[in-house]
Design an enzyme around this catalytic site. Structure first.
Site, PDB file in Angstrom:
ATOM      1  N   ASP A  20       0.827  -1.211   0.000  1.00  0.00           N
ATOM      2  CA  ASP A  20       0.000   0.000   0.000  1.00  0.00           C
ATOM      3  C   ASP A  20       0.864   1.266   0.000  1.00  0.00           C
ATOM      4  OD1 ASP A  20      -2.303   1.475   0.014  1.00  0.00           O
ATOM      5  OD2 ASP A  20      -2.787   1.125   2.126  1.00  0.00           O
ATOM      6  N   ASN A  68     -11.000  -2.559  -5.245  1.00  0.00           N
ATOM      7  CA  ASN A  68     -10.252  -1.641  -6.123  1.00  0.00           C
ATOM      8  C   ASN A  68     -10.928  -1.418  -7.484  1.00  0.00           C
ATOM      9  OD1 ASN A  68      -6.992  -2.752  -4.921  1.00  0.00           O
ATOM     10  ND2 ASN A  68      -8.173  -0.961  -4.303  1.00  0.00           N
TER      11      ASN A  68
HETATM   12  C1  IPE Z   1      -5.469  -2.753  -0.248  1.00  0.00           C
HETATM   13  O1  IPE Z   1      -5.093  -1.431  -0.435  1.00  0.00           O
HETATM   14  C2  IPE Z   1      -5.451  -3.482  -1.546  1.00  0.00           C
HETATM   15  C3  IPE Z   1      -4.134  -3.642  -2.149  1.00  0.00           C
HETATM   16  C4  IPE Z   1      -2.995  -3.334  -1.633  1.00  0.00           C
HETATM   17  C5  IPE Z   1      -4.147  -4.242  -3.457  1.00  0.00           C
HETATM   18  P1  IPE Z   1      -6.158  -0.260  -0.547  1.00  0.00           P
HETATM   19  O2  IPE Z   1      -5.408   1.004  -0.641  1.00  0.00           O
HETATM   20  O3  IPE Z   1      -7.135  -0.546  -1.622  1.00  0.00           O
HETATM   21  O4  IPE Z   1      -6.902  -0.390   0.859  1.00  0.00           O
HETATM   22  P2  IPE Z   1      -7.901   0.568   1.624  1.00  0.00           P
HETATM   23  O5  IPE Z   1      -9.098   0.744   0.737  1.00  0.00           O
HETATM   24  O6  IPE Z   1      -7.201   1.863   1.859  1.00  0.00           O
HETATM   25  O7  IPE Z   1      -8.219  -0.127   2.896  1.00  0.00           O
HETATM   26  C1  IPE Z   2      -1.518   0.310  -3.407  1.00  0.00           C
HETATM   27  O1  IPE Z   2      -1.329   1.681  -3.406  1.00  0.00           O
HETATM   28  C2  IPE Z   2      -1.809  -0.230  -4.781  1.00  0.00           C
HETATM   29  C3  IPE Z   2      -3.185  -0.709  -4.976  1.00  0.00           C
HETATM   30  C4  IPE Z   2      -4.131  -0.725  -4.079  1.00  0.00           C
HETATM   31  C5  IPE Z   2      -3.521  -1.221  -6.289  1.00  0.00           C
HETATM   32  P1  IPE Z   2      -2.529   2.702  -3.375  1.00  0.00           P
HETATM   33  O2  IPE Z   2      -2.904   3.028  -4.777  1.00  0.00           O
HETATM   34  O3  IPE Z   2      -3.641   2.207  -2.526  1.00  0.00           O
HETATM   35  O4  IPE Z   2      -1.842   3.956  -2.681  1.00  0.00           O
HETATM   36  P2  IPE Z   2      -2.487   4.978  -1.652  1.00  0.00           P
HETATM   37  O5  IPE Z   2      -3.091   4.187  -0.551  1.00  0.00           O
HETATM   38  O6  IPE Z   2      -3.515   5.753  -2.415  1.00  0.00           O
HETATM   39  O7  IPE Z   2      -1.340   5.809  -1.198  1.00  0.00           O
HETATM   40 MG    MG Z   3      -4.084   2.410  -0.562  1.00  0.00          MG
END
Ligand code: IPE
Ligand code: IPE
Ligand code: MG
Length: 245
Positions: A20, A68
């Site tokens: 993340d 997602n």
């Molecule tokens: C969790 O990350 C899913 C992945 C890392 C693929 P998100 O960024 O989607 O999680 P939330 O929504 O903040 O909990």
């Molecule tokens: C994790 O990074 C990747 C996926 C969930 C696909 P994020 O895209 O969630 O990054 P933040 O949480 O917005 O920083």
């Molecule tokens: Mg995230």
């Protein structure tokens, strides 16, 4: 900075990572979110190679959740394109390191191109046996559990399984993770301390490790630090400390 020599032989067999912070990494640098995702793929390669190097047998990466799909269409498209290009590019890394690719999740919901590429890399790496790399793609733990309950219910209805014989083993055999052991260590980057619908059943007794490091900045030494921290813990599985020694 923790290096390999500081780790003992108690390497977790199964490490799972919620990768993340790609978006925040990009924002901090004034880039589009896509640049964060691109740089995230470099961190994936480093985590994969360094896990194999120290003898992790199973590495499971949360790459795309069922939730997602609710992101802006353009971001979802970018992520799917990145998946395809990374698979094309990283097959070499997997072969070189003798790593087998596996995938969990509702794979049919992925774009056709991604499915084809994924199946091809899985097929080409199926005999590799140093480490199994599992990508969680369009993965949601609740969806997995619903699918599991449905499949078991059908077997009960058809008389294949008797209800009182349903146990942990039967459930494990119906999960996407049927070929994987329970998670030993779960890492989440970016400072968030939540599970976000990842492997709810499989992490029942995992050690949890949260770090502020954003995923694109997660280096080999960060992985080793997580494992170093894991090695300092006592996994009691309900027993007392005295019983363990
Ligand atoms: C969790 O990350 C899913 C992945 C890392 C693929 P998100 O960024 O989607 O999680 P939330 O929504 O903040 O909990
Ligand atoms: C994790 O990074 C990747 C996926 C969930 C696909 P994020 O895209 O969630 O990054 P933040 O949480 O917005 O920083
Ligand atoms: Mg995230």
């Amino acid at each position: 900075m923790i290096n390999k020599e500081q780790l003992n032989s108690n390497i977790p067999e199964h490490v799972a990572i919620i990768m993340d912070g790609n978006g925040r990494w990009a924002k901090k640098k004034g880039f589009f979110r896509a640049v964060g995702h691109e740089n995230g793929t470099k961190a994936v390669r480093e985590a994969v190679e360094s896990s194999a190097e120290i003898g992790v047998k199973y590495l499971t990466l949360y790459a795309f959740s069922t939730e997602n799909w609710n992101r802006p269409k353009l971001e979802v498209e970018t992520l799917m394109k990145l998946l395809v290009s990374s698979l094309k590019k990283e097959i070499k890394t997997l072969q070189k390191n003798n790593i087998k690719l596996n995938a969990i999740g509702n794979l049919e919901s992925l774009p056709k191109k991604a499915q084809v590429e994924l199946l091809e890399v899985i097929e080409k790496t199926k005999s590799n046996d140093r480490m199994t790399l599992t990508l969680a793609l369009s993965y949601g733990s609740r969806e997995e559990l619903i699918k599991t309950i449905e499949e078991i219910s059908i077997k009960v209805k058809n008389g294949v399984i008797s209800p009182h014989l349903i146990n942990e083993t039967v459930i494990n055999e119906h999960l996407y993770t049927k070929n994987l052991p329970d998670v030993d260590l779960l890492i989440r980057t970016s400072g968030e301390q939540r599970i976000s619908n990842f492997l709810l059943w499989q992490i029942a007794y995992a050690e949890l490790y949260f770090t502020e490091v954003l995923w694109p900045d997660f280096k080999k030494s960060d992985l080793f630090e997580a494992i170093y921290n894991y090695q300092k813990r006592e996994r009691r599985f309900g027993k007392t400390s005295e019983q363990l020694s």
